[in-house]
Enzyme design. Structure first.
Site, PDB file in Angstrom:
ATOM      1  N   CYS A 457       0.889  -1.168   0.000  1.00 31.94           N
ATOM      2  CA  CYS A 457       0.000   0.000   0.000  1.00 31.94           C
ATOM      3  C   CYS A 457       0.920   1.209   0.000  1.00 31.94           C
ATOM      4  O   CYS A 457       1.775   1.314  -0.872  1.00 31.94           O
ATOM      5  CB  CYS A 457      -0.974  -0.036   1.179  1.00 31.94           C
ATOM      6  SG  CYS A 457      -0.236  -0.424   2.779  1.00 31.94           S
ATOM      7  N   SER A 458       0.795   2.106   0.935  1.00 31.98           N
ATOM      8  CA  SER A 458       1.732   3.220   1.013  1.00 31.98           C
ATOM      9  C   SER A 458       2.866   2.877   1.978  1.00 31.98           C
ATOM     10  O   SER A 458       4.027   2.846   1.597  1.00 31.98           O
ATOM     11  CB  SER A 458       1.017   4.495   1.472  1.00 31.98           C
ATOM     12  OG  SER A 458       1.893   5.596   1.495  1.00 31.98           O
ATOM     13  N   GLY A 460       2.869  -0.081   3.617  1.00 30.92           N
ATOM     14  CA  GLY A 460       3.068  -1.524   3.532  1.00 30.92           C
ATOM     15  C   GLY A 460       2.800  -2.251   4.827  1.00 30.92           C
ATOM     16  O   GLY A 460       3.393  -3.311   5.083  1.00 30.92           O
ATOM     17  N   GLY A 462      -0.659  -1.403   7.041  1.00 34.31           N
ATOM     18  CA  GLY A 462      -2.078  -1.404   7.433  1.00 34.31           C
ATOM     19  C   GLY A 462      -2.955  -2.158   6.466  1.00 34.31           C
ATOM     20  O   GLY A 462      -3.431  -3.264   6.749  1.00 34.31           O
TER      21      GLY A 462
END
Length: 562
Positions: A457-458, A460, A462
């Site tokens: 994700c951003s 890595g 959540g």
């Protein structure tokens, strides 16, 4: 030697963004460490990590502090700009509103002033604050006052930090309860609270040093023995599949009180591991967030280049799965300066599938740098690798891309799946849609695939951790007996043993339970005789039996909109 004209450069100051959303368990010290003996009938002590709250990754923090509310009240929302900091109720307005909503017990610029005083000791970050100790607040109608609280009442706290772009608050934390009124408590309560507050800080510092010393003495190659949690902390919470529906219903009762309790238990059981490579001078700029570091013992190591000791580092970790201790790679979203390393990792680890769970921007905040070629059939060089986007299919609920990677005479194909709309720190998607998406992605894996699936994700941690739980428990539920047990708690803990903050918020943890419940419900229907194709079909997703090369049609030139 030719000496040309000196290069000219300009410095552009980026505008600040709202502070990064932080988990309350990363800010506040566990309530177990904050003894109820520190409370009086009108006050209590809170202890928190001020350094984390003042994190300036998105811009300089210009205001930070604490809000207090009764446990029955609704948490405040993040204000749009920093001027709203002063609009929160002071103690007088809060009392005269019938103690509704929240109020601010910390004075303006409280933490900023404390930071300046501690500038000579940058490592100091633990702060204790006495809530409810000021007197004569009834005359302070329009001014700040840290007034007394109601006796025998439970309160929650929220941490708030602000840049010039706005404020961000944590979720509510704790169940801080004032004592019933007593004469003795009124006389000595303040003294006891101050002494215990100091004890809290000393105790936590000693505990952290003890854990750090223990980690230094352990063997880095022995992943199972590193940083053992105290034996008094439960590491498993097994749930019977046959009872799972009722278990989830009970967890939701009383405003998800049992969910909150289990989430705090998870935080208490989580142990931090060394991340020495992540903080080397040559690697610091490779980390998107200063508090998300790849653990040393589980980090993905790139093949070193020349004699550069930092060339093997990337902010990514192996995560154990259902079939392998390295079934997944959880990675931060690439930065512009780490894009070459990102593709190098994909090639070296023989990654067959990339799952992306964040857009390039969210609410005007940059979450990810574009790491693929913008144009179709226009190869682009990334270090020694050539990457070409050869197919793209934006479908109703997700986007599929196929890349061709070339190194010398060797070529490979990598499939890329983007699931849009998943908000940071949140779980706002329908669990059925995420299950169907994860099922389709897993169906694209071939028995001949050698490398792990890469999910990012951003940060890595959540959304990435939540998705990995969904994919993992799909396999568990498909292969277990209906009389077996599932243990969401222990698997999240296992992921956190390999990468910090995996599953970053309580909302995401609750989402995993809801998703597993949906998986179990589907399996029960199947066992009752319904056909599987009717259970797993979702019209927004491509049928699993479709020919892969035919469905990835070029429906658009240029880069996918992310």
């Amino acid at each position: 030697m030719y000496r040309g004209k000196p290069k000219q450069s300009k410095v552009f100051h980026a505008t600040a963004g709202k502070p990064l959303k932080k988990d309350s368990t990363d800010i506040f010290i566990s309530t177990a460490a904050q003894s109820t003996e520190a409370a009086t009938d009108t006050s209590f002590v809170i202890s928190f990590d001020s350094k984390t709250l003042l994190d300036g990754t998105n811009g300089k923090v210009v205001e930070a502090g604490i809000l207090v509310m009764k446990t029955s009240e609704t948490p405040p929302t993040d204000p749009e700009n920093v001027t709203d900091w002063d609009t929160w109720k002071n103690w007088y307005k809060w009392k005269n509103s019938g103690y509704k909503g929240s109020y601010r017990p910390t004075p303006q610029h409280y933490l900023l002033q404390a930071r300046r005083r501690r500038s000579a000791s940058p490592g100091e970050s633990l702060t204790s604050y006495l809530v409810g100790v000021d007197e004569n607040c009834d005359s302070e109608k329009d001014q700040f006052c840290n007034g007394p609280l109601e006796p025998d009442t439970a309160y929650m706290v929220v941490a708030v930090s602000c840049t010039t772009a706005g404020c961000t608050s944590t979720d509510p934390f704790g169940n801080f309860k004032t004592k019933p009124t007593s004469i003795v408590g009124a006389v000595v309560g303040g003294i006891v609270a101050a002494v215990v507050a100091i004890g809290v800080v000393v105790g936590v510092v000693v505990l952290r040093r003890r854990r750090r010393r223990k980690s230094e003495e352990s063997d880095d190659d022995d992943e199972e023995s590193q940083h053992e949690v105290e034996e008094s902390v439960d590491k498993t919470v097994p749930r019977k599949i046959t009872d799972f529906h009722e278990i989830v219903k009970d967890l939701y009762k009383d405003s998800k009180l049992l969910f909150t309790s289990e989430w705090k238990q998870l935080a208490a059981a989580t142990v931090k591991h060394p991340a020495e490579h992540a903080v080397l001078v040559g690697n610091r700029s490779k980390n998107r967030y200063v508090n998300i570091m790849g653990y040393d013992h589980s980090r993905v190591k790139l093949l070193p280049l020349d004699e550069d000791e930092c060339s093997d580092y990337i902010n990514a970790n192996y995560i154990p799965g259902y079939t392998s201790p390295r079934e997944y790679i959880a990675s931060q979203g690439p930065l512009s300066q780490t894009t070459v390393d990102f593709w190098r990792m994909i090639w070296e680890q023989k990654v067959p599938i990339i799952v992306m769970l964040t857009g390039l921007e969210e609410n005007g905040v940059r979450k990810l740098d574009m790491y693929w070629p913008e144009e179709m059939n226009a190869p682009r060089q990334y270090g020694d690798l050539v990457v070409e986007l050869i197919n793209m299919s934006p479908l109703s609920k997700y986007t599929i891309m196929i890349f061709k990677l070339s190194l010398g005479n060797e070529t490979r194909k990598v499939k890329h799946f983007f699931l849009p709309g998943w908000h940071d720190y949140n779980a706002n998607l329908n669990e059925g849609d995420v299950i169907d998406f994860a099922r389709y992605v897993r169906a694209e894996l071939k028995p001949t695939d050698e490398g792990p699936m890469l999910v990012h994700c951003s940060a890595g941690v959540g959304r990435t951790g939540t998705y990995l739980c969904v994919d993992y428990f799909i396999q568990v539920i498909d292969n277990c007996d209906i009389e077996d047990e599932v243990d969401i708690f222990s698997y999240v803990l296992k992921m956190r043993n390999n990468r910090p903050f995996m599953v970053q918020s309580e909302k995401q943890y609750v989402f995993i339970y809801d998703a597993v419940k949906e998986m179990i419900d589907r399996k029960k229907k199947m066992l009752m005789g319904e056909q599987e194709e009717n259970i797993y079909q979702n019209q927004g997703f491509v049928p699993e039996e479709a020919d892969v090369e035919n469905i990835y049609m070029n429906v658009q030139t240029g880069a996918a909109k992310m």
